[in-house]
Design a protein around this motif. Sequence first.
Motif, PDB file in Angstrom:
ATOM      1  N   PRO A  66      -6.157   1.193  -2.284  1.00 33.66           N
ATOM      2  CA  PRO A  66      -5.195   0.084  -2.271  1.00 33.66           C
ATOM      3  C   PRO A  66      -3.937   0.351  -3.087  1.00 33.66           C
ATOM      4  O   PRO A  66      -3.912   1.167  -4.015  1.00 33.66           O
ATOM      5  N   ALA A  67      -2.896  -0.354  -2.727  1.00 35.08           N
ATOM      6  CA  ALA A  67      -1.657  -0.442  -3.490  1.00 35.08           C
ATOM      7  C   ALA A  67      -1.165  -1.877  -3.350  1.00 35.08           C
ATOM      8  O   ALA A  67      -1.639  -2.632  -2.493  1.00 35.08           O
ATOM      9  N   ARG A  68      -0.208  -2.249  -4.179  1.00 29.25           N
ATOM     10  CA  ARG A  68       0.345  -3.607  -4.129  1.00 29.25           C
ATOM     11  C   ARG A  68       1.837  -3.498  -3.810  1.00 29.25           C
ATOM     12  O   ARG A  68       2.658  -3.322  -4.697  1.00 29.25           O
ATOM     13  N   HIS A  69       2.147  -3.595  -2.530  1.00 27.10           N
ATOM     14  CA  HIS A  69       3.515  -3.312  -2.111  1.00 27.10           C
ATOM     15  C   HIS A  69       3.802  -4.049  -0.805  1.00 27.10           C
ATOM     16  O   HIS A  69       3.259  -5.122  -0.549  1.00 27.10           O
ATOM     17  N   PHE A  70       4.622  -3.463   0.051  1.00 36.08           N
ATOM     18  CA  PHE A  70       4.910  -4.013   1.375  1.00 36.08           C
ATOM     19  C   PHE A  70       5.465  -2.887   2.226  1.00 36.08           C
ATOM     20  O   PHE A  70       5.608  -1.745   1.764  1.00 36.08           O
ATOM     21  N   SER A  71       5.763  -3.154   3.495  1.00 41.31           N
ATOM     22  CA  SER A  71       6.280  -2.130   4.388  1.00 41.31           C
ATOM     23  C   SER A  71       7.376  -2.718   5.266  1.00 41.31           C
ATOM     24  O   SER A  71       7.560  -3.932   5.340  1.00 41.31           O
TER      25      SER A  71
END
Length: 330
Positions: free
Chosen positions: A186-191
């Motif tokens: 997991p990561a905590r971001h967006f695309s």
Amino acid sequence: MEWNSPNFRNGTFHNELPTLLMSADNTMLKVFIKFMRKPKSVNPPGPLPSVRRDLKSPPGPGTTITWFGHSSYLIQMNGWNILVDPVFSNYASPVPIFAKAFAGTNIYSVDDLPDVIDMLIITHNHYDHLDRRTISRLCNRINSVYTSLGVMADLIRYGIDGGIITELDWWEEIDLPVGLNLTATPARHFSGRGMKRNQSLWSSFVLESDSEKLYLGGDSGYGPHFKLIGDRFGPFDLAILETGQYNTDWANIHMMPEEAVQAAADLRTRAMLPVHWAKFSLAFHPWDEPVRRVLAEAQKTGMPVATPMIGEAMVLHQPLPQSPWWEKVK
């Protein structure tokens, strides 16, 4: 497109925690105005120093990491050339007038890379991590690609054969033929590569051999996922963590430097390599503030930090490159 993933709901991918992309009192217009009024300190006063090496010659027996500035780096491990988020254009945006590379940071081009890229890893589809111009020039030299769910369509459009691309959801893993294992985490971001967001996933990755473990962080805000990954896979020999392009306006999706040091501790890594700085100005902080703040925090906690110049060889289990080269940029 619908995805059979616990991270995909109501037509978009989601973080594990509720994550505002911007602070509640902000708007895109306000941020745009700030970008138009960036202080001069966001750019270095002179060219950045670097080390030019022959990357086509196989390195010695140890795992070697070569950082190209921002979030692009080459890992040479178990005889494989593993390229992560390569951006070898002079800018990190869809048009060349924005996010220009700093002077001195483009001493390497696609032509300088090894003739065979055994594995390409793309953490997510933002322009400063997935560069059309670089991918189009590399596509015939890549043997395999591993990326997050939904990114394949962009890669195919840029010339990569879909048959060599593997998309992974968080916690999916794959064994590779040279004694390596890759797990998407997991990561905590967006695309997004336009107005529509979160149609593809964003990830970090764990790369393991029989004797070594690397954490490839991609982009991420701070969160409990770092400890979860550390508990499951740690200790790591090296954590490659983003430490730049932060701001309180988007504090949930990019870590402050002090948070990156805490993330390294959560991961239980023996050392950290700060990336996502020293090539592009995508925020408002002084260009060298990320590394200065990381080192100040790491000194308090005892976390070893590698600070290689662009192109400098970093070999695992050998002394870390730690020269304060940014202090000499004038």
